[in-house]
Design an enzyme around this catalytic site. Structure first.
Site, PDB file in Angstrom:
ATOM      1  N   ASP A 116      -1.954  10.686  -2.073  1.00 48.03           N
ATOM      2  CA  ASP A 116      -2.344   9.662  -3.060  1.00 48.03           C
ATOM      3  C   ASP A 116      -2.711  10.258  -4.408  1.00 48.03           C
ATOM      4  O   ASP A 116      -2.649   9.579  -5.433  1.00 48.03           O
ATOM      5  CB  ASP A 116      -3.526   8.849  -2.526  1.00 48.03           C
ATOM      6  CG  ASP A 116      -3.065   8.030  -1.343  1.00 48.03           C
ATOM      7  OD1 ASP A 116      -3.074   8.557  -0.218  1.00 48.03           O
ATOM      8  OD2 ASP A 116      -2.638   6.885  -1.564  1.00 48.03           O
ATOM      9  N   ARG A 146       0.876  -1.171   0.000  1.00 45.93           N
ATOM     10  CA  ARG A 146       0.000   0.000   0.000  1.00 45.93           C
ATOM     11  C   ARG A 146       0.913   1.220   0.000  1.00 45.93           C
ATOM     12  O   ARG A 146       2.126   1.105   0.100  1.00 45.93           O
ATOM     13  CB  ARG A 146      -1.019  -0.016   1.151  1.00 45.93           C
ATOM     14  CG  ARG A 146      -0.681  -0.685   2.437  1.00 45.93           C
ATOM     15  CD  ARG A 146       0.446  -0.037   3.197  1.00 45.93           C
ATOM     16  NE  ARG A 146       0.218   1.385   3.372  1.00 45.93           N
ATOM     17  CZ  ARG A 146       1.131   2.293   3.636  1.00 45.93           C
ATOM     18  NH1 ARG A 146       2.414   1.935   3.745  1.00 45.93           N
ATOM     19  NH2 ARG A 146       0.854   3.550   3.781  1.00 45.93           N
TER      20      ARG A 146
HETATM   21  O1  MRU Z   1      -4.496   3.161   2.211  1.00 45.68           O
HETATM   22  P1  MRU Z   1      -3.019   3.369   2.074  1.00 45.68           P
HETATM   23  O2  MRU Z   1      -2.234   2.816   3.213  1.00 45.68           O
HETATM   24  O3  MRU Z   1      -2.513   2.916   0.734  1.00 45.68           O
HETATM   25  O4  MRU Z   1      -2.854   4.937   2.124  1.00 45.68           O
HETATM   26  C1  MRU Z   1      -1.569   5.489   2.022  1.00 45.68           C
HETATM   27  C2  MRU Z   1      -1.519   6.955   2.186  1.00 45.68           C
HETATM   28  O5  MRU Z   1      -2.529   7.616   2.352  1.00 45.68           O
HETATM   29  C3  MRU Z   1      -0.170   7.609   2.047  1.00 45.68           C
HETATM   30  O6  MRU Z   1      -0.080   8.739   2.854  1.00 45.68           O
HETATM   31  C4  MRU Z   1       0.058   8.006   0.591  1.00 45.68           C
HETATM   32  O7  MRU Z   1      -0.148   6.913  -0.255  1.00 45.68           O
HETATM   33  C5  MRU Z   1       1.411   8.536   0.357  1.00 45.68           C
HETATM   34  S1  MRU Z   1       2.622   7.263   0.452  1.00 45.68           S
HETATM   35  C6  MRU Z   1       4.118   7.885   0.076  1.00 45.68           C
END
Ligand code: MRU
Length: 356
Positions: free
Chosen positions: A247, A56
């Site tokens: 994201d 993730r």
């Molecule tokens: O649901 P996730 O764990 O994939 O969410 C990740 C995040 O929100 C991070 O802050 C984002 O992807 C930036 S990672 C460098």
């Protein structure tokens, strides 16, 4: 898919690695209790690894998707050109459907498709080799970009800063070094004394399980708080800066990140604390005019009603579980990119990053 124990010790953690013709990824669902790699052999398996959160974090998802495409091509080495094209198109579709919000997934798939298009006349074997080379390059490039962002971001943090972060935007969320945690790592490498405050990050606990683990491994001082303590910490003068990842950033600078980030940004504004977003250009989606158009993933109710086997909420209760929220650009002090820091981002400044 098979699992085997990994090695932590003083070794640099490789979120994804290529071993013996297959992709291995740390199983982030079981950290920090267990450190183990799972092996992947096809696009369908990788898509499932992304969907189920084995991997993730926006950049790491992009790297995994690139390897998913390459694995599929390698698997189809003996196929006819027609079979290859049909199966590859399906692989792209399956990977694209794995998670909706992090734009790095679609960015990586677009890049891999462009490479495929550029060598379409070659033999299936040659195409597969070329796609694997590109997946390696996407991954190596991610680390270089994180180091560049780290250097720009580190300069923003004063020596002795207490930095609050939300979710995990560390090595585990990327190919290595991290985006938000990359800024912190680079500041520490530059000789600054930095203390991290990690939001627990309900409901999936990326802060408590992953950010805290990364910082403890590297002996960077870290204090864990629950998400609802951020206001207390700020109002008591215990936070000097906020650095988070993202994201997807819209063309006007609105920032989608893990649910709860917006709350942190509002609090930071209230308390005059700088709110920085570490953001590789691959996370900026100029096709999206503003944050209202960013697709927000809704996840399973069980993540809110409990954690793993332990379910504590009243059975039958109705639940919402949006996994991300959008912080308006006006609350962002600066986007830290590999091209430099964009202070008070807006449409013009974001376009300028792409030469617009
Ligand atoms: O649901 P996730 O764990 O994939 O969410 C990740 C995040 O929100 C991070 O802050 C984002 O992807 C930036 S990672 C460098």
């Amino acid at each position: 898919m098979t699992a085997h124990e990994g090695n932590v010790g003083n070794q640099v953690v490789e979120t994804l690695r290529w071993r013996d013709g297959r992709l291995e990824m740390i199983d982030q669902r079981v950290l920090p209790a267990k450190f183990e790699y799972l092996a992947y052999n096809s696009a369908v398996e990788v898509a499932e690894g992304i969907r189920s959160m084995v991997v993730r974090g926006a950049p790491a998802i992009g790297c995994a998707a690139a390897y998913g495409v390459a694995l599929e091509a390698l698997r189809l080495r003996a196929a006819t050109s027609g079979e290859f094209t049909a199966a590859m198109n399906t692989a792209f579709e399956v990977l694209a459907a794995s998670r909706p919000t992090a734009v790095n997934l679609f960015w990586a798939l677009k890049r891999m498709r462009a490479v495929w298009e550029s060598v379409k006349g070659d033999s299936v074997g040659a195409i597969a080799d070329r796609l694997l080379t590109e997946a390696h390059e996407v991954t190596a490039e991610d680390i270089r970009i994180n180091r560049a962002m780290g250097a720009f971001g580190a300069a923003l943090l004063p020596d002795g800063a207490r930095v609050l972060t939300h979710c995990n935007a560390g090595a585990l969320a990327t190919a290595g070094h991290g985006t938000a945690l990359g800024v912190i790592r680079s500041a520490v490498e530059a000789g600054k004394k930095i203390a991290v405050i990690a939001d627990e990050t309900r409901p999936f606990l990326q802060g408590a399980r992953l950010t805290a683990w990364e910082m403890v491994q590297e002996k960077i001082p870290v204090t864990l708080i629950t998400d609802n303590m951020a206001g207390y910490m700020m109002s008591h003068g215990e936070v000097d800066a906020v650095v988070v990842g993202t994201d997807r950033v819209a063309a006007n600078g609105d920032v989608a990140n893990k649910i709860g980030t917006y709350m942190v940004a509002v609090l930071a504004k209230r308390h005059g604390i700088p709110f920085y977003v570490a953001c590789p250009l691959s996370t900026i989606d100029v096709s999206i005019p503003d944050g209202t158009a960013i697709p927000i993933e809704e996840r399973a109710a069980e993540e809110v009603t409990g954690f793993r086997e332990c379910q504590w909420a009243a059975p039958g209760v109705s639940v919402r579980n949006p996994a991300f929220d959008v912080t308006p650009a006006e609350l962002v002090t600066g986007l830290i990119t590999e091209k430099g820091v964009v202070l008070q981002p807006d449409r013009e400044k974001v376009a300028a990053l792409f030469g617009g």
